[in-house]
Design an enzyme around this catalytic site. Structure first.
Site, mmCIF file in Angstrom:
data_model
loop_
_atom_site.group_PDB
_atom_site.id
_atom_site.type_symbol
_atom_site.label_atom_id
_atom_site.label_comp_id
_atom_site.label_asym_id
_atom_site.label_seq_id
_atom_site.Cartn_x
_atom_site.Cartn_y
_atom_site.Cartn_z
ATOM 1 N N ARG A 84 0.789 -1.233 0.000
ATOM 2 C CA ARG A 84 0.000 0.000 0.000
ATOM 3 C C ARG A 84 0.824 1.289 0.000
ATOM 4 N NH1 ARG A 84 -3.518 -1.026 5.137
ATOM 5 N NH2 ARG A 84 -2.111 -2.782 5.539
ATOM 6 N N TRP A 253 0.874 -5.682 -8.849
ATOM 7 C CA TRP A 253 1.832 -6.650 -9.369
ATOM 8 C C TRP A 253 2.089 -7.694 -8.306
ATOM 9 C CZ3 TRP A 253 3.136 -1.335 -9.644
ATOM 10 C CH2 TRP A 253 3.779 -0.838 -8.513
ATOM 11 N N GLU A 258 3.601 -15.177 -3.741
ATOM 12 C CA GLU A 258 2.229 -15.479 -4.144
ATOM 13 C C GLU A 258 2.200 -16.584 -5.192
ATOM 14 O OE1 GLU A 258 -0.492 -11.806 -4.263
ATOM 15 O OE2 GLU A 258 1.502 -10.997 -4.672
#
Length: 385
Positions: A84, A253, A258
């Site tokens: 963020r 992105w 992940e």
């Protein structure tokens, strides 16, 4: 950008679908007051106009500036995202004028192309018309704009991505014909309020697929792994200022974990760890050999190397953790309490070596925010929402 959900798929029990009930007028006033406090850009008389509109019609329309700030603040408030720091840089596409599934599909394709930006990914959201009271709202059935199909083989075996078996079934029942491969890009399924869903094939040339290779292990290429470069969450609702936008795909992105530690490694996803361990000649009979750690390291090295080699933006888990700490510092200097959910903002690999591991966080949900929605094809869930 964190896009993987904990197991089982869907929100955990303490995170119900959608925002809690609220008074629209109070929510609009709170948003406009916060917006004005932070930017001094709310025109004189705007709050009275919004209150009057809600009183007379039950709802109101946000200006482009208000919509943009709703989306950006929602990202800033997302407790499960550790990317963020650049929330102010979110590119907001106002697509509220579109009234057909065809128009929304074209906007989604445009989003994929512009956000991919030839590999230099841009944080972006495309927002379609708000849900009207008593209506189901526009829905994109896909959890992400780009998803790989999952084909059940029986006895629990799946070709492709097991996370998308249900969506694949829905697409095929609507007439889509998959190729039966491990990395077949699913079509977009878009449903307008009170209409039947429509299926749209995503143009192949718009989707960047990154072949996964390893800098030191030539045999890695033989595994045939690949992943799409753009993570674009498509099934969450943006809720801000007392309004809910049920179709608002947003993208950033990937963080390497992940893909390397979750999509390829999870036992209920591609489950590649045993195969790679065998290729590495590791002893998998006992966890104490730490074979899983070795495999995760090589998987993440391969993902990192491949994205960099393909010129597609990606961030490693150590870097993003440092960036997240800068975000926390920025928020605290501005007098805001940074909110976060520890189990999501701490990377799933090498956690203790990342600075985000060594903090506690206030885990509180405030609006504007992004909320889970029931699967669009689950009418029972929808009716009980």
């Amino acid at each position: 950008m964190i896009v993987n959900r904990p197991k089982p798929m869907g929100p955990p029990m303490d995170r119900p679908y959608g925002p809690p009930p609220y008074d629209r007028t109070q929510e609009a006033i709170a948003f406009l007051a916060k917006y004005d406090q932070e930017t001094k850009r709310v025109p004189r008389g705007r709050m009275h106009d919004v209150i009057r509109a809600i009183r007379d019609t039950g709802t109101y329309q946000q200006t482009v500036d208000e919509l943009t700030m709703s989306a950006k603040m929602a990202w800033r408030n997302s407790t499960r995202c550790n990317g963020r720091r650049i929330w102010r840089g979110l590119v907001v596409n106002d697509c509220r004028h579109l009234t057909s599934a065809e128009g929304i599909f074209e906007a989604c394709v445009d989003h994929i192309v512009k956000a991919t930006n030839r590999g230099k990914l841009l944080p972006m959201i495309s927002i379609f018309a708000q849900r009207q009271d008593g209506e189901p709202g526009i829905r994109i059935w896909n959890s992400q704009l780009i998803r790989f199909a999952g084909y059940p083989e029986g006895e629990g075996r799946v070709i492709g991505d097991p996370a998308n078996v249900d969506l694949t079934k829905q697409a095929m029942e609507l007439g889509w014909k998959g190729k039966g491969g491990s990395f077949d890009v699913l079509p977009l399924i878009i449903q307008m309020p009170n209409q039947e869903p429509k299926v749209f094939e995503i143009p192949e040339e718009t989707v960047v697929l990154v072949p996964i290779v390893h800098p030191d292990l030539p045999w890695f290429e033989e595994l045939g792994l690949k992943w799409h470069g753009l993570p674009a969450v498509a099934d969450m609702a943006l809720d801000g200022g007392g309004l809910t936008y049920t179709a608002a795909p947003f993208s950033g992105w990937y963080m390497d974990n992940e893909i390397g530690s979750r999509n390829f490694a999870d036992t209920d996803r591609y489950n590649m760890m045993p195969i790679i361990a065998e290729k590495l000649g590791l002893d998998t009979k006992h966890d104490r050999t730490l074979w899983k750690d070795r495999v995760l390291l090589e998987l993440n090295r391969a993902v990192n190397y491949s994205f960099r080699n393909a010129g597609v933006t990606m961030v490693d888990h150590h870097t993003v953790s440092g960036q997240f700490m800068k975000f926390l510092d920025q928020e605290e200097k501005l007098g805001r309490v940074p909110l976060a959910e520890w189990s999501w903002v701490v990377p799933p690999m090498s956690s203790a070596s990342c600075p985000s591991y060594h903090r506690t966080y206030v885990n509180e949900e405030i609006r504007p925010n992004y909320y889970y929605q029931p699967p669009a094809w689950d009418t029972e869930e929808e009716s009980s929402e």
